[in-house]
Design a protein around this motif. Structure first.
Motif, short mmCIF file in Angstrom:
data_model
loop_
_atom_site.label_atom_id
_atom_site.label_comp_id
_atom_site.label_asym_id
_atom_site.label_seq_id
_atom_site.Cartn_x
_atom_site.Cartn_y
_atom_site.Cartn_z
N UNK A 130 4.13 17.76 -11.85
CA UNK A 130 4.59 17.93 -13.08
C UNK A 130 5.79 19.06 -13.18
N UNK A 131 5.80 20.10 -12.32
CA UNK A 131 6.93 20.99 -12.42
C UNK A 131 7.85 20.53 -11.19
N UNK A 132 8.97 19.91 -11.54
CA UNK A 132 10.04 19.44 -10.66
C UNK A 132 11.10 20.05 -11.19
N UNK A 133 12.35 20.11 -9.91
CA UNK A 133 13.67 20.55 -10.25
C UNK A 133 14.49 19.40 -11.24
N UNK A 159 0.78 -1.25 -0.04
CA UNK A 159 -0.02 -0.04 0.00
C UNK A 159 0.85 1.26 -0.01
N UNK A 160 2.19 1.25 -0.33
CA UNK A 160 3.00 2.27 -0.41
C UNK A 160 2.90 3.14 -1.34
N UNK A 161 2.74 4.55 -1.00
CA UNK A 161 2.67 5.63 -2.01
C UNK A 161 3.96 6.36 -2.10
N UNK A 162 4.32 6.61 -3.61
CA UNK A 162 5.49 7.67 -3.65
C UNK A 162 4.90 8.97 -3.91
N UNK A 163 5.31 9.93 -3.15
CA UNK A 163 4.75 11.21 -3.38
C UNK A 163 6.06 12.03 -3.86
N UNK A 164 5.82 12.55 -4.99
CA UNK A 164 6.90 13.33 -5.62
C UNK A 164 6.31 14.69 -6.01
N UNK A 165 6.97 15.44 -4.82
CA UNK A 165 6.55 17.04 -4.99
C UNK A 165 7.47 17.72 -4.27
N UNK A 166 8.07 19.01 -5.20
CA UNK A 166 9.22 19.61 -4.65
C UNK A 166 8.42 20.73 -3.50
#
Length: 228
Positions: A56-59, A5-12
């Motif tokens: 969408x917008x990440x470094x 149930x793991x979630x990867x949060x990709x957020x700067x």
């Protein structure tokens, strides 16, 4: 290692990422936060999440590029988040393989609801997969489709449309993406051409399985294969 149930949060935006983690954790999901696009693929391979929340917008590496890279490795559900609200951005996100799209500013509760809905769908498809595989067979070697061993007469284009969506159940395909699957010579055709082929394909599927609905229209986005 996270659970299934793991979630990867990709957020700067780290404060926003922490808020999402708090709400998703309360809903029973374990989370891992990544703030730099350059670190996402390594983290994805290490964590093996059940879903990715991808800004969408990440470094360093943007979300569209990352979505394409993840799709080369996995069919894990991807929910893209962004402050861009234009229709073209939403369609681009879906076309590269995103399963859903949430525009900022959003309510964390809405994100949790979207995640739960996607996971319910994934779990349902997983449970149904043996029955669907037995009932509907799409054979790439013979270019034939069968339902409960009964052959379905399809044109070459209809077969290519069905194959594209059948192999990725639940994913939304834009008309442009479907045209890429059925025409390899970059010819220019209208959206109505795809709609016409889809209409004929649906009619043929329903003639053999009138109680089933295989192909669904998604307003403003395209089509998806999801037996129901």
């Amino acid at each position: 290692m996270l659970s299934s149930q793991g979630i990867l949060i990709v957020e700067d935006e780290e404060k926003l990422a922490v808020i999402l983690e708090k709400y998703l954790s309360a809903a029973g999901y374990q989370c891992h936060i990544i703030v730099d696009g350059a670190e996402v693929i390594d983290a994805f391979q290490r964590i093996n999440p059940c879903l990715v929340l991808l800004d969408l917008m990440l470094p360093n590496v943007d979300g569209i590029t990352l979505c394409k890279q993840i799709r080369l490795k996995s069919q894990v559900p991807i929910v893209m988040t962004t402050a861009k609200v234009e229709e073209i951005d939403r369609l681009i996100g879906l076309e590269v393989g995103a399963d859903d799209y949430v525009c900022k500013p959003y309510s964390p509760r809405e994100v949790v609801a979207r995640v739960k809905a996607i996971m319910r769908r994934v779990n349902l498809l997983t449970q149904q997969e043996p029955d669907i595989a037995h009932a509907l067979d799409v054979d790439e070697q013979t270019f034939m489709a069968r339902f409960n061993s009964q052959s379905i007469a399809l044109t070459h284009v209809e077969f290519l449309l069905l194959k594209a969506m059948y192999t990725h159940p639940g994913r939304i395909f834009s008309r442009d993406k479907l045209m890429d699957h059925i025409y390899s010579d970059d010819r220019i055709v209208s959206d109505r051409t795809v709609d016409s082929h889809i209409k004929k394909l649906r009619k043929k599927l329903q003639s053999i399985a009138p109680e089933m609905s295989f192909i669904h229209s998604i307003y403003g986005a395209g089509y998806k294969f999801e037996p129901a």
